[in-house]
Design a protein around this motif. Structure first.
Motif, PDB file in Angstrom:
ATOM      1  N   ALA A   1      11.698  38.907 -17.125  1.00  0.00           N
ATOM      2  CA  ALA A   1      11.309  38.774 -17.770  1.00  0.00           C
ATOM      3  C   ALA A   1      10.822  36.957 -18.278  1.00  0.00           C
ATOM      4  N   LEU A   2      11.079  36.620 -16.943  1.00  0.00           N
ATOM      5  CA  LEU A   2      10.387  35.072 -17.224  1.00  0.00           C
ATOM      6  C   LEU A   2       9.294  34.915 -15.636  1.00  0.00           C
ATOM      7  N   ILE A   3       9.192  36.477 -14.810  1.00  0.00           N
ATOM      8  CA  ILE A   3       8.446  36.723 -13.786  1.00  0.00           C
ATOM      9  C   ILE A   3       7.056  37.182 -14.873  1.00  0.00           C
ATOM     10  N   ALA A   4       5.833  36.966 -14.365  1.00  0.00           N
ATOM     11  CA  ALA A   4       5.214  37.720 -15.009  1.00  0.00           C
ATOM     12  C   ALA A   4       4.259  39.208 -14.139  1.00  0.00           C
ATOM     13  N   PRO A   5       4.061  39.658 -14.718  1.00  0.00           N
ATOM     14  CA  PRO A   5       4.216  41.451 -14.528  1.00  0.00           C
ATOM     15  C   PRO A   5       3.726  41.574 -13.064  1.00  0.00           C
ATOM     16  N   GLU A   6       2.402  40.555 -12.947  1.00  0.00           N
ATOM     17  CA  GLU A   6       1.075  40.896 -11.594  1.00  0.00           C
ATOM     18  C   GLU A   6       2.254  40.111 -10.330  1.00  0.00           C
ATOM     19  N   ARG A   7       3.424  39.456 -10.696  1.00  0.00           N
ATOM     20  CA  ARG A   7       3.761  39.300  -9.519  1.00  0.00           C
ATOM     21  C   ARG A   7       5.042  40.466  -8.688  1.00  0.00           C
ATOM     22  N   LEU A   8       5.437  41.199  -9.926  1.00  0.00           N
ATOM     23  CA  LEU A   8       5.835  41.910 -10.109  1.00  0.00           C
ATOM     24  C   LEU A   8       5.605  43.708  -8.720  1.00  0.00           C
ATOM     25  N   TYR A   9       6.772  43.545  -7.907  1.00  0.00           N
ATOM     26  CA  TYR A   9       5.816  44.935  -6.524  1.00  0.00           C
ATOM     27  C   TYR A   9       6.770  46.222  -6.286  1.00  0.00           C
ATOM     28  N   PRO A  10       7.862  46.735  -7.869  1.00  0.00           N
ATOM     29  CA  PRO A  10       8.729  48.108  -7.360  1.00  0.00           C
ATOM     30  C   PRO A  10       8.247  48.864  -6.025  1.00  0.00           C
ATOM     31  N   VAL A  11       8.833  49.152  -5.699  1.00  0.00           N
ATOM     32  CA  VAL A  11       9.337  49.979  -4.475  1.00  0.00           C
ATOM     33  C   VAL A  11      10.439  51.254  -4.770  1.00  0.00           C
ATOM     34  N   LEU A  12      10.453  52.294  -5.004  1.00  0.00           N
ATOM     35  CA  LEU A  12      11.285  53.124  -5.569  1.00  0.00           C
ATOM     36  C   LEU A  12      12.244  54.112  -4.485  1.00  0.00           C
ATOM     37  N   GLU A  13      11.337  54.184  -3.677  1.00  0.00           N
ATOM     38  CA  GLU A  13      12.455  54.708  -2.829  1.00  0.00           C
ATOM     39  C   GLU A  13      13.371  54.166  -2.422  1.00  0.00           C
ATOM     40  N   GLN A  14      14.162  55.517  -1.764  1.00  0.00           N
ATOM     41  CA  GLN A  14      16.016  54.832  -1.615  1.00  0.00           C
ATOM     42  C   GLN A  14      16.411  55.072  -0.101  1.00  0.00           C
ATOM     43  N   ASP A  15      15.134  55.863   0.361  1.00  0.00           N
ATOM     44  CA  ASP A  15      15.335  56.223   2.372  1.00  0.00           C
ATOM     45  C   ASP A  15      15.292  54.707   2.998  1.00  0.00           C
ATOM     46  N   SER A  16      14.989  53.412   2.358  1.00  0.00           N
ATOM     47  CA  SER A  16      15.041  51.794   3.233  1.00  0.00           C
ATOM     48  C   SER A  16      16.039  50.910   2.357  1.00  0.00           C
ATOM     49  N   THR A  17      16.274  50.311   3.071  1.00  0.00           N
ATOM     50  CA  THR A  17      16.489  48.964   1.759  1.00  0.00           C
ATOM     51  C   THR A  17      15.218  48.092   1.497  1.00  0.00           C
ATOM     52  N   ASP A  18      16.381  46.866   0.995  1.00  0.00           N
ATOM     53  CA  ASP A  18      14.828  46.534   0.730  1.00  0.00           C
ATOM     54  C   ASP A  18      14.286  45.279   0.951  1.00  0.00           C
ATOM     55  N   PHE A  19      15.187  44.876   1.925  1.00  0.00           N
ATOM     56  CA  PHE A  19      14.965  43.785   3.493  1.00  0.00           C
ATOM     57  C   PHE A  19      13.517  44.672   3.933  1.00  0.00           C
ATOM     58  N   ALA A  20      14.140  46.392   4.500  1.00  0.00           N
ATOM     59  CA  ALA A  20      12.755  46.802   4.809  1.00  0.00           C
ATOM     60  C   ALA A  20      11.683  46.730   4.384  1.00  0.00           C
ATOM     61  N   LYS A  21      11.970  47.241   2.995  1.00  0.00           N
ATOM     62  CA  LYS A  21      10.699  47.135   2.151  1.00  0.00           C
ATOM     63  C   LYS A  21       9.875  46.015   1.866  1.00  0.00           C
ATOM     64  N   CYS A  22      10.258  45.481   1.719  1.00  0.00           N
ATOM     65  CA  CYS A  22       9.773  43.574   2.136  1.00  0.00           C
ATOM     66  C   CYS A  22       8.956  43.346   3.434  1.00  0.00           C
ATOM     67  N   LEU A  23       9.435  43.566   4.432  1.00  0.00           N
ATOM     68  CA  LEU A  23       9.216  43.407   5.285  1.00  0.00           C
ATOM     69  C   LEU A  23       7.765  44.471   5.830  1.00  0.00           C
ATOM     70  N   ARG A  24       7.925  45.561   5.113  1.00  0.00           N
ATOM     71  CA  ARG A  24       7.027  46.799   5.145  1.00  0.00           C
ATOM     72  C   ARG A  24       5.754  46.030   4.778  1.00  0.00           C
ATOM     73  N   HIS A  25       5.936  45.663   3.645  1.00  0.00           N
ATOM     74  CA  HIS A  25       4.726  45.553   2.856  1.00  0.00           C
ATOM     75  C   HIS A  25       4.252  43.720   3.203  1.00  0.00           C
ATOM     76  N   ILE A  26       5.120  43.079   4.216  1.00  0.00           N
ATOM     77  CA  ILE A  26       4.707  42.081   3.609  1.00  0.00           C
ATOM     78  C   ILE A  26       3.747  41.338   5.528  1.00  0.00           C
ATOM     79  N   HIS A  27       2.594  41.156   5.613  1.00  0.00           N
ATOM     80  CA  HIS A  27       2.061  40.746   6.415  1.00  0.00           C
ATOM     81  C   HIS A  27       1.123  39.324   6.567  1.00  0.00           C
ATOM     82  N   SER A  28       1.996  39.504   7.506  1.00  0.00           N
ATOM     83  CA  SER A  28       2.411  37.303   8.305  1.00  0.00           C
ATOM     84  C   SER A  28       2.994  37.115   9.623  1.00  0.00           C
ATOM     85  N   PRO A  29       2.399  36.423   9.858  1.00  0.00           N
ATOM     86  CA  PRO A  29       2.667  36.019  11.838  1.00  0.00           C
ATOM     87  C   PRO A  29       4.507  35.994  11.512  1.00  0.00           C
TER      88      PRO A  29
END
Length: 223
Positions: free
Chosen positions: A68-96
């Motif tokens: 409730a304290l975080i703006a909706p545009e900052r929330l990125y749900p990835v609902l598939e259950q075939d990978s961990t949250d750590f894997a989901k994050c690294l998949r969508h973060i494009h940083s060196p």
């Protein structure tokens, strides 16, 4: 929201729901100022006074109050259950480079899953920052100014051979493997340690005070 890409101008601190403290997060943010929370890591971020740029995960751990304290545009749900949250994050973060804190010291199965994901990422892309140590997927060749007497541990996530210079117990001619030899608590006998590996799959574990120079080396090291 499954298809998105976070591409900040600088490095990213990724905060999980495991053990972390304000000193660790501040240290990571000093090197990687863009904060992303992995699901329940958002709870910890707000507890420590940090608003994450994004929250990524299946959202089974983030509290209703935090959400409730975080703006909706900052929330990125990835609902598939075939990978961990750590894997989901690294998949969508494009940083060196990503500094991952809050992914150690709690559940053993979660921490092992982190290393499984880490070694499947490009070498040197992510550093896991724990309470005492850092861990990263080694490039094929790396040279580090760790200082004489520094602990240098190696753990292979698949059979890997390599060579070394500057270690008390050289690894030349030794195959390391998850069910074979490992390189726990080796030690630098020279200021500079140089390591080469025949293939990907080796994790390097160093004391946390080596973080700054490891970041500097990984920025220029070939994969």
């Amino acid at each position: 929201m499954q298809d998105f890409s976070y591409q900040p101008a600088g490095f990213v601190t990724l905060l999980g729901g495991g053990e972390s403290d304000s000193q660790t997060i501040s240290m990571c943010l000093s090197h990687a100022p863009h904060l992303v929370a992995a699901d329940g890591g958002a709870n910890r971020a707000l507890e420590l006074g940090h608003m994450p740029d994004l929250v990524i995960g299946d959202f089974d751990s983030i509290s209703d109050n935090t959400r409730a304290l975080i703006a909706p545009e900052r929330l990125y749900p990835v609902l598939e259950q075939d990978s961990t949250d750590f894997a989901k994050c690294l998949r969508h973060i494009h940083s060196p480079l990503v500094l991952a804190a809050g992914f150690t010291g709690a559940r053993i199965d979660h921490e092992l899953a982190v290393y499984n994901v880490l070694v499947r990422q490009p070498a040197g892309r992510c550093i896991v920052v724990g309470g005492e140590d850092i861990c990263f997927h080694a490039p094929r060749h790396i040279s580090l100014e760790v200082g004489q007497g520094t602990r240098v541990s190696l753990f292979a996530m698949q059979p890997v051979c390599g060579t070394s210079r500057g270690l008390r117990w050289p690894i030349d001619g030794i195959e390391m493997a998850p069910m074979g030899r490992c390189g726990t608590s080796n030690e630098a006998t020279e200021a500079r340690v140089t390591l080469s590996f025949e293939r990907d799959g080796m994790l390097i574990i160093l004391p946390r005070d080596q973080l700054a120079q490891v970041i500097a080396v990984l920025r220029t090291a070939p994969a």
